[in-house]
Design an enzyme around this catalytic site. Sequence first.
Site, PDB file in Angstrom:
ATOM      1  N   LYS A 159       0.254   8.016   0.767  1.00  0.00           N
ATOM      2  CA  LYS A 159       0.806   9.359   0.566  1.00  0.00           C
ATOM      3  C   LYS A 159       1.273   9.522  -0.872  1.00  0.00           C
ATOM      4  CE  LYS A 159       4.957  10.264   1.227  1.00  0.00           C
ATOM      5  NZ  LYS A 159       6.197  10.426   0.431  1.00  0.00           N
ATOM      6  N   LYS A 214       8.988   9.221 -10.299  1.00  0.00           N
ATOM      7  CA  LYS A 214       8.659   8.359  -9.165  1.00  0.00           C
ATOM      8  C   LYS A 214       7.145   8.112  -9.105  1.00  0.00           C
ATOM      9  CE  LYS A 214       9.084   6.016  -5.330  1.00  0.00           C
ATOM     10  NZ  LYS A 214       9.706   6.515  -4.093  1.00  0.00           N
ATOM     11  N   THR A 242      10.207  11.222  -1.333  1.00  0.00           N
ATOM     12  CA  THR A 242       9.155  11.196  -2.347  1.00  0.00           C
ATOM     13  C   THR A 242       8.147  12.264  -1.965  1.00  0.00           C
ATOM     14  OG1 THR A 242       9.449   8.847  -2.837  1.00  0.00           O
ATOM     15  CG2 THR A 242       7.333   9.828  -3.416  1.00  0.00           C
TER      16      THR A 242
END
Length: 302
Positions: free
Chosen positions: A249, A181, A106
Amino acid sequence: MAKSYESCEPRRVAFIGLGTMGFPMAGHLLRAGHDVTVYNRTKTKAEQWVKTYGGRLADTPKLAAKDADVVFTCVGNDNDIRSVVLGENGAFAGMKEGAVLVDCTTDSANVARELAREAQARGLDFIDAPVSGGQSGAENGVLTVMCGGRRETFEKVKPVIAAFAQAVTLIGEAGCGQLAKMCNQICIAGIVQSLSEAIAFGLNAGLDMDLVLKVIGKGAAQSWQMDNRGRTMMRDEFNFGFAIDWMRKDLGLCLEEAKRNGSSLPTVALIDQFYGELQTAGCNRMDTSTLIKRLPHKPVKD
């Protein structure tokens, strides 16, 4: 229930990054019949993988990628993916013409586009393929994979990705998998915060929250988070793999992208602050459902 693997022509595969997600994902590829070579920056983890599953390990990403048809990466962030893909010992340096790099990290849509351009310049192909489903999804081989890249390339690697997935979908061009995502993480953040508030509220009101979750889980409030984390949140159990550090993150990627495309993410910005508070309190490696710890409530004791 054991994972059932679809019929797929065996390929030579490299897998770079054997963390919480990558370790079992690479294992599913081998069990599906592919010839797998692994690389991990901490070599002992790669040695552990070979001991667990078989296959081979390599000393550099370049050597792992040599002669592979498909190279998977699953590392931490933009800088990590660049470090294992680019440079004289990176995966691109070892890949044969026509091979495909599938990045399950990701990371940002920008780095996905960057790697897609670099791959094309080298006669290689690229798919960004971030995953959702958490540690349990990786271990059971039932991840959801959101892909960005060329349709022809996607169709070539989809049967291979299916070894560790229950759904593999092409969203659009390079970078679109990462953007999808981000949508996923935006939804999760809001759901976990709302679930935390509902559980704390119910406990403080003296309700049997096991029963309440069972009831409302059959209606419009139902969610994966409620089904899989609701009861553990009530009991202050937070050891489920996807740590706050990683969620922050991911939310940072969402907020940065929002600045670029003109979106407003007020809920994400607030929940990102909540996670920051939990990091300061030393909860960095606890599961994202730890949001409930910020709220006054008395945990259930079995």
